[in-house]
Design a protein around this motif. Sequence first.
Motif, PDB file in Angstrom:
ATOM      1  N   HIS A 130       4.607  -0.297  -0.195  1.00 48.14           N
ATOM      2  CA  HIS A 130       5.337  -0.901   0.890  1.00 48.14           C
ATOM      3  C   HIS A 130       4.406  -1.804   1.808  1.00 48.14           C
TER       4      HIS A 130
ATOM      5  N   ASP B 134       0.843   5.091   2.018  1.00 53.11           N
ATOM      6  CA  ASP B 134       0.289   5.740   3.311  1.00 53.11           C
ATOM      7  C   ASP B 134      -0.549   6.839   2.821  1.00 53.11           C
TER       8      ASP B 134
ATOM      9  N   HIS C 253       0.823  -1.283   0.174  1.00 50.10           N
ATOM     10  CA  HIS C 253      -0.011   0.135   0.147  1.00 50.10           C
ATOM     11  C   HIS C 253       0.850   1.138   0.230  1.00 50.10           C
TER      12      HIS C 253
HETATM   13 FE   LIG Z   1       2.097   1.783   5.380  1.00 46.12          FE
END
Ligand SMILES: [Fe+2]
Length: 315
Positions: free
Chosen positions: A284, A128, A126
């Motif tokens: 990540h 952030d 994903h």
């Molecule tokens: Fe994350």
Amino acid sequence: MATAASTPHPEVGTPIVAGLPMPEFRRIGVEPISGACGCEISGVDLREPLDPETLAEIMLAFQQFLVIVFRDQDLTPEQHKAFSRYFGELTELPQAPTYGGHSDMQEVRREAWEPVNVVPSFEHFHTDSPFLPQPPKCIVMRAIDCPQWGGDTAFSNAYLVYEHLSPGLKAVVDDLQIIYSGRDIWAKNEALAPEKRLRLREGHSFTEEQLQSIHPAVRVHPETGRRAIFANTAYFKGFVGWTEAESRALLDYLQSLAQQLHYHCRVKWRQNTLIVWDNRFTLHRGVHDFKHERRHLIRTTVIGEKPLGVADWHD
Ligand SMILES: [Fe+2]
């Protein structure tokens, strides 16, 4: 007679790493971690202000490798923030728990006695906080405590995912926009069994407006024009103008590409390892393969530009 090694092959050019030729570095040591992304940088003490040449090389490594790793950086929170500011302005996050008394630092912490409590969308790769109007440019994260075995963080290069699509699919995704929303984070967390809940920030001053955004599915680097897939399951609500089923089907396909090992690097944490990763052009995930050990990572978040799409980019 020519040997196999010296047989001319006109198609063989310069060696490529992270999709581009290896730049030359004179001031810092740069060791690529994989062929796809990530490098370890040596010869730098991040407690000290950086001279312009060293800083320029660090930024070049960041642009190319997207994930830059420094070892043995025993920083105070103020030194951590000072280094982070070379990348831009720090931002708070509405949902991530803060570190100590620092509203502009966050922490990721799993105690030795805690079971895995990662929500499913974060078990996937994903980015952030894509729901923010200006999602993070990068995360600067440092290990306070980490497991002896496991607990790595893995990264996937979203430029390469895009560059390997067919011209036909590129034409489809180039025009797509995505709705991301973080408005239901708290309600969703409350609905989980207590032991499954995420540790969320106690309170924040973000407006409802700031918790939902529409961003391009293909994101363009503001300086180089390089394109990357900017689609992931976390906070994803759908493609604009597509049904939920259509949106899920395409997102699942794009996600399946990001899982492929030849787009990845994986970093093993040690105490005082510091990683800066580009949150715009990588995905990540933490790897929760450890048990009965503490993992405590602290971080700053650098605000990014409003994501540029293909239509916004002009040479
Ligand atoms: Fe994350």
